[in-house]
Design an enzyme around this catalytic site. Structure first.
Site, PDB file in Angstrom:
ATOM      1  N   LYS A  76     -33.005  10.281  43.215  1.00 11.96           N
ATOM      2  CA  LYS A  76     -34.321   9.639  43.083  1.00 11.96           C
ATOM      3  C   LYS A  76     -34.813   9.054  44.402  1.00 11.96           C
ATOM      4  CE  LYS A  76     -34.355   6.325  40.119  1.00 11.96           C
ATOM      5  NZ  LYS A  76     -34.043   5.229  41.057  1.00 11.96           N
ATOM      6  N   THR A  78     -33.925   9.975  47.385  1.00 13.66           N
ATOM      7  CA  THR A  78     -34.193  11.114  48.269  1.00 13.66           C
ATOM      8  C   THR A  78     -35.581  11.683  48.012  1.00 13.66           C
ATOM      9  OG1 THR A  78     -31.837  11.657  48.372  1.00 13.66           O
ATOM     10  CG2 THR A  78     -33.395  13.403  48.969  1.00 13.66           C
ATOM     11  N   ARG A  99     -36.157  -0.600  47.166  1.00 10.96           N
ATOM     12  CA  ARG A  99     -35.262  -1.750  47.030  1.00 10.96           C
ATOM     13  C   ARG A  99     -34.198  -1.734  48.127  1.00 10.96           C
ATOM     14  NH1 ARG A  99     -32.564  -0.924  41.651  1.00 10.96           N
ATOM     15  NH2 ARG A  99     -32.891   1.241  42.261  1.00 10.96           N
ATOM     16  N   LYS A 110     -21.281   4.331  43.492  1.00 16.34           N
ATOM     17  CA  LYS A 110     -22.587   4.965  43.605  1.00 16.34           C
ATOM     18  C   LYS A 110     -22.940   5.334  45.040  1.00 16.34           C
ATOM     19  CE  LYS A 110     -27.443   4.215  42.282  1.00 16.34           C
ATOM     20  NZ  LYS A 110     -28.060   4.202  43.616  1.00 16.34           N
ATOM     21  N   ALA A 278     -31.422  -2.121  37.797  1.00 14.50           N
ATOM     22  CA  ALA A 278     -32.272  -1.875  36.630  1.00 14.50           C
ATOM     23  C   ALA A 278     -31.498  -1.878  35.322  1.00 14.50           C
ATOM     24  CB  ALA A 278     -33.009  -0.549  36.787  1.00 14.50           C
ATOM     25  N   PHE A 306     -32.721   3.563  38.227  1.00 13.36           N
ATOM     26  CA  PHE A 306     -32.195   4.420  37.166  1.00 13.36           C
ATOM     27  C   PHE A 306     -33.321   5.211  36.495  1.00 13.36           C
ATOM     28  CE2 PHE A 306     -28.711   1.167  37.420  1.00 13.36           C
ATOM     29  CZ  PHE A 306     -27.794   2.019  37.993  1.00 13.36           C
ATOM     30  N   PHE A 386     -30.950  22.146  44.113  1.00 13.45           N
ATOM     31  CA  PHE A 386     -29.616  22.366  44.671  1.00 13.45           C
ATOM     32  C   PHE A 386     -29.448  23.866  44.957  1.00 13.45           C
ATOM     33  CE2 PHE A 386     -29.151  18.190  43.119  1.00 13.45           C
ATOM     34  CZ  PHE A 386     -27.979  17.623  43.597  1.00 13.45           C
ATOM     35  N   TRP A 414     -34.195  17.137  50.493  1.00 15.00           N
ATOM     36  CA  TRP A 414     -32.866  16.917  51.064  1.00 15.00           C
ATOM     37  C   TRP A 414     -32.632  17.834  52.252  1.00 15.00           C
ATOM     38  CZ3 TRP A 414     -28.362  19.283  52.367  1.00 15.00           C
ATOM     39  CH2 TRP A 414     -27.251  18.450  52.586  1.00 15.00           C
TER      40      TRP A 414
END
Length: 560
Positions: A76, A78, A99, A110, A278, A306, A386, A414
């Protein structure tokens, strides 16, 4: 292939004064933290608050959220960074608002929160670790409050606080399960009043929420003063303001309330400020960062933690409602890998094409699309691509998105940075040019129990809600004390739409258990705890800390 940190370290950053100049901020309105980080002055912030609050002068507000996260990863942050860069690629003045990362996930499981690949904010090592010290200041302020409360108990207890009712927790910005439940004040009479106490992670602290929701020092002090810290022996609520120490707490936070300015790898301006989780807090960056981005950009790209059932819901029902904001479009980040995982495929098998499992797992995304529609916000799916994704899988996502009343656009940020998000940027501009009919999910005058039931049934698709008797008693006392009109901040697992992390895809009809509630009277909401969610996470068996190192030149490795 280069790692995220290697890509970031090869970036040639511009001085932050140059980044500020792109959006009209003068050098005199910056407090520099080295060459590449800065805070806005109070003078500049005041002007930006006014412009960012005015619908006639502010830019478009774009929210990036996601499907329910899996171990496969969704990306998210990214996509958020890539979208900001992509908007600039197509000639739009975009400013990003994110954030701040917490040290807990960085050393836990994470990882960091600066994006990935060629869609990152930099300097990523600084941002992920200590940055400008905001979270440290919040930790110190939180713990000074705890020390002052315990000192009042020790020094004759002039307010008559029942030590058994003290609800204020200490905090630390690390995952440390051993501190969840502690006994303090042991030793001799001069060592304090013995009592049970608790720690939470700093980003779940009410002080973090207050910093993120306050615009000025005056508002900050007012919110701190009304924090409920316990009860007297005759069961009357005690607020922190009654201790007479509010100014000292605000003094520790005078810089933490000001947004931080950095840049992406492509030199897009980015405000990174505030870091509430979150799943156990309200999950949004500070209102000051958002207003600054709205004032300085034609498009302010922000994200909420999230998935849409957590961060996005709180963004709408708490942050937007309290600040009279409305998103102009929402982006839901999805991946073929995560869809297959929600469809029952094991992580080890995600690289193999499986259109049937993907279609089954899309039930999860359909719920999030429907949830955003309940707020009157139009959506687009950003398919974070991906290399293992097949053309058949990508075609199926487009088909399913159209059938769910949305659309799907590939995002290759990415690997390609902003160039990989140009199509997504064009779609966002199209959506934001339309008219949304934004509305919160529930009215504030609805009873607290009914608000929780509305969230559980409308957003989480529960069939019923089971309240622990302790929660019912506390909700009644909150309403009687005049807090019944506050919004609800749900604390639940991020790994399922439900309260149970084992329930993937789109569970429905189940009983949603609310085991406890907590009043955040300073922040202005009631936290409801569902299932086994904790406000102090623990470390996994193999934490990320095992991979992080630094050499004699100060170069960090293993951080992602």
């Amino acid at each position: 292939m280069l790692t995220d940190i290697e890509i970031a370290q090869k970036c040639e950053m511009l001085p932050v004064t140059d980044i500020a100049g792109k959006i009209g901020i003068k050098n005199d309105d910056l407090d520099l933290y080295g060459k590449y980080k800065a805070k806005l002055s109070f003078r500049a912030l005041s002007a930006l608050q006014k412009k960012g609050s005015d619908p006639a002068t502010r830019g478009k507000l774009i929210l990036v959220t996601a499907m329910t996260p899996t171990a496969a990863g969704e990306g998210k942050s990214t996509v958020t960074v890539a979208l900001g860069d992509g908007l600039r690629k197509i000639g739009k003045n975009a400013v990003i608002a994110l954030r701040e990362p917490s040290l807990g996930p960085c050393f836990g499981v994470k990882g960091g929160a600066c994006g990935g690949g060629y869609a990152q904010v930099v300097p990523m090592e600084d941002i992920n670790l200590h940055f400008t010290g905001d979270i440290h200041a919040i930790t110190a302020a939180n713990n000074l409050m705890a020390a002052l409360i315990d000192n009042s108990l020790q020094q004759g207890n002039p307010l008559g606080i029942d030590p058994r009712t003290v609800s204020w927790k200490r905090c630390v910005d690390l995952n440390d399960r051993a501190l969840r439940n502690v006994i303090i004040g042991l030793g001799s009479r001069v060592d304090g009043v013995p009592r049970e106490s608790h720690f939470q992670i700093s980003v779940a602290s009410e002080i973090m929420a207050i910093v993120c929701l306050s615009r000025t020092i005056g508002e900050l002090k007012e919110r701190i003063s009304r924090i409920t810290i316990g009860e007297t022996y005759d069961k009357k609520a005690v607020t922190f303001g009654q201790l007479g120490c509010t100014g000292a707490i605000a003094a520790l936070l005078k810089d933490a309330i000001r947004p931080n300015l950095v840049q992406t790898l492509e030199h897009t301006p980015a405000f990174i400020h505030g870091g509430p989780f979150a799943n156990i807090a309200h999950g949004c960056n500070s209102i000051n960062a958002t207003l600054s981005a709205l004032a300085l950009g034609d498009y302010a790209v922000t994200e909420a933690g999230f998935a849409a059932d957590l961060g996005a819901e709180k963004f709408m029902d708490i942050k937007c409602r309290l600040n009279r904001l409305a998103p102009d479009a929402a982006v839901i980040v999805v991946t073929a890998r995560a869809l297959k995982m929600h469809g029952g495929v094991a992580k080890a098998d995600l690289s193999a094409e499986n259109v049937a499992a993907l279609e089954k797992g899309f039930a999860n995304v359909r719920v999030h699309i429907e949830n955003m529609a309940k707020f009157g916000v139009r959506t687009v799916l950003a398919v974070n691509r991906f290399v293992t994704d097949s053309e058949a899988e990508l075609a199926k996502i487009r088909e399913l998105a159209a059938g769910a009343g949305s659309s799907a656009v590939l995002c290759e940020g990415w690997g390609k940075g902003g160039a990989g998000a140009e199509e997504l940027a064009k779609k966002v501009v199209e959506l934001a040019g339309g008219t949304n009919e934004f509305k919160p999910l529930y009215p504030l005058d609805m009873p607290l129990e009914k608000k929780i039931e509305t969230l559980a049934k409308e957003i989480y698709r529960a069939g019923s809600v089971e309240f622990d008797s302790k929660a019912v008693k506390k909700l009644k006392s909150y309403a009687e004390a005049g807090y019944g009109n506050l919004p609800v901040c749900m604390a639940k697992t991020q790994n399922s739409i439900s309260h149970d992390k084992a329930l993937l895809a789109a569970p429905s009809g189940y009983a949603f258990p609310v085991r406890d509630v907590q009043l955040y009277s300073g922040a202005g909401f009631v936290v409801a705890f569902a299932g086994d969610i904790m406000d102090m996470p623990g470390l996994p068996k193999a934490p990320s800390a095992l991979n992080i190192d630094v050499d004699d030149e100060g170069v960090i490795t293993g951080l992602f």
